[in-house]
Design an enzyme around this catalytic site. Sequence first.
Site, PDB file in Angstrom:
ATOM      1  CG  HIS A  76     -24.177  60.004  41.852  1.00  0.00           C
ATOM      2  ND1 HIS A  76     -24.633  61.278  41.572  1.00  0.00           N
ATOM      3  CD2 HIS A  76     -24.397  59.810  43.162  1.00  0.00           C
ATOM      4  CE1 HIS A  76     -25.108  61.821  42.662  1.00  0.00           C
ATOM      5  NE2 HIS A  76     -24.981  60.960  43.660  1.00  0.00           N
ATOM      6  N   GLY A  77     -22.458  61.083  38.659  1.00  0.00           N
ATOM      7  CA  GLY A  77     -22.472  62.382  37.982  1.00  0.00           C
ATOM      8  C   GLY A  77     -23.712  63.201  38.331  1.00  0.00           C
TER       9      GLY A  77
END
Length: 463
Positions: A86-87
Amino acid sequence: MTSALSKHTLLFTTFSLALTRVSYCSVANANVNSSIPAIANYFGTKGRYEEVNPYLINDILSVNKSLLKPGCTDCTAVHVTAIIRHGTRYPTIKNIKRMQRLHDLVLNDAMNTDKWLTDIKTKWEMWYTEDMDGKLVEKGRDDHRHLAVRLATFFPSLMSEENLRSHRIRFITSSKHRCVDSIVAFQEGLLNLWKVTEVGPSHEINDELMRFFDQCKKFVDDVENNKTALEEVHLFKASAEMKIVQMKMAAQLQVPYNHITPDLVEAAFFLCSYEFAIKSLNSPWCNLFDETDAQVLEYKNDLKQYWKRGYGHDINRKSSCALFHDLFNRLDKVAHEIRFGHVSEAVTIQVGHAETLLPLLALMGFFRDETPLTADNFDLQHGRTFRTSRIVPYAANLVFVLYDCSEGLRLQFLLNETPLKFPNINHQAPLYNTVRETYRELLHGCNFEKECEPSRPNRNCEL
Ligand SMILES: *[C@@H]1O[C@H](CO)[C@@H](O)[C@H](O)[C@H]1NC(C)=O
Ligand SMILES: *[C@@H]1O[C@H](CO)[C@@H](O)[C@H](O)[C@H]1NC(C)=O
Ligand SMILES: *[C@@H]1O[C@H](CO)[C@@H](O)[C@H](O)[C@H]1NC(C)=O
């Protein structure tokens, strides 16, 4: 979306022009005077993707396609699997609480009257709240939007509008909100690139694949819930190296040494990293550390990942068996289909966690140092390959590219958009059969059910 992308590019351009090192800047003027903290390369799993690939600072959409040459003629990419973290995200509740404690301590007890500390006291606001708990931030959405565009540039024949419309691009994610939000942002990146305005593509949630660590009973018993499994981390927190960092921080703030616990040191380090990752700020908190301190704190984080997700315990690696087989089953399927000229799944995008990527990398033998990372060998480990700042920043990605070449199928591996050779295979893109041969033991074993069986069976069941 178009404007969001270009605005972002502009922001990064502005900020690389302003690279004259300003030691801090006030929150109100955020982006204009910001620069990169001197310790930004040591943030571990809380590091920015751009530190791993600095060319992105000037142009977040740039790709170097010459890296992709499989080193052979007549090759066509026929499939890509990307396993992506994920970012950029907010801190979790536990760390937000520590940050609050640190901020209170600084407000009440710090006697130093230097400008940067006065700025923390008078201008810096504790804006992190507990409801933020690990959620994806806007920068994190951008991480995935931009990565999607870069991967589409790398693989235009696979990551294509036509393949998206004909459902030959598959999206699988962990159920965590930050992962779901990341995959949605990734899709936005593609839709925007192709100016597709109809309802977007869907995704599947699969925690067995993307959060296998929760479902591996042996891992949960022997490592996750085992206080002694991370003994090396506890020892390092009490080490002479750590004490020096605590002492330097106490001196910087002018508070009594015994008020500065290792947890508070870490809270300050995290504050510097989060202000930077989320807001692109070189915050005054970063003044508390020099590069030597940052190396100690980086090592502390690497030790934790090593013992909890890496080579420290064998079950860490083995817990990823299901993801490993999922990958190779898919590649086998493509290898079979290609003989009939039609690949049903051109691209597979899988979004998970650092805890998803690290065990798989370890299972496959990447970043294995000869000497284990321990509390007492920090001095020997300066050149270690197990360095999470380089391996798993936000939006870190493992990309497997299968090529159809005149002499057979070839497989190339890229970590964070840089080619990396498979351990013990001296070729940029070896024959797929060679890769299968190298991993034959795992391919024939590595059974998730079996590996993850608890070591001590629950005797109540035998009654
Ligand atoms: C940036 O910093 C300079 C010098 O410290 C200051 O004069 C200028 O006003 C700042 N710019 C903004 C937009 O705050
Ligand atoms: C692209 O990668 C190649 C191969 O590593 C390298 O020689 C070249 O300098 C890179 N080009 C750019 C613009 O970074
Ligand atoms: C906990 O970890 C230690 C150290 O790795 C290990 O020796 C021990 O067997 C583990 N305990 C359990 C219950 O798995």
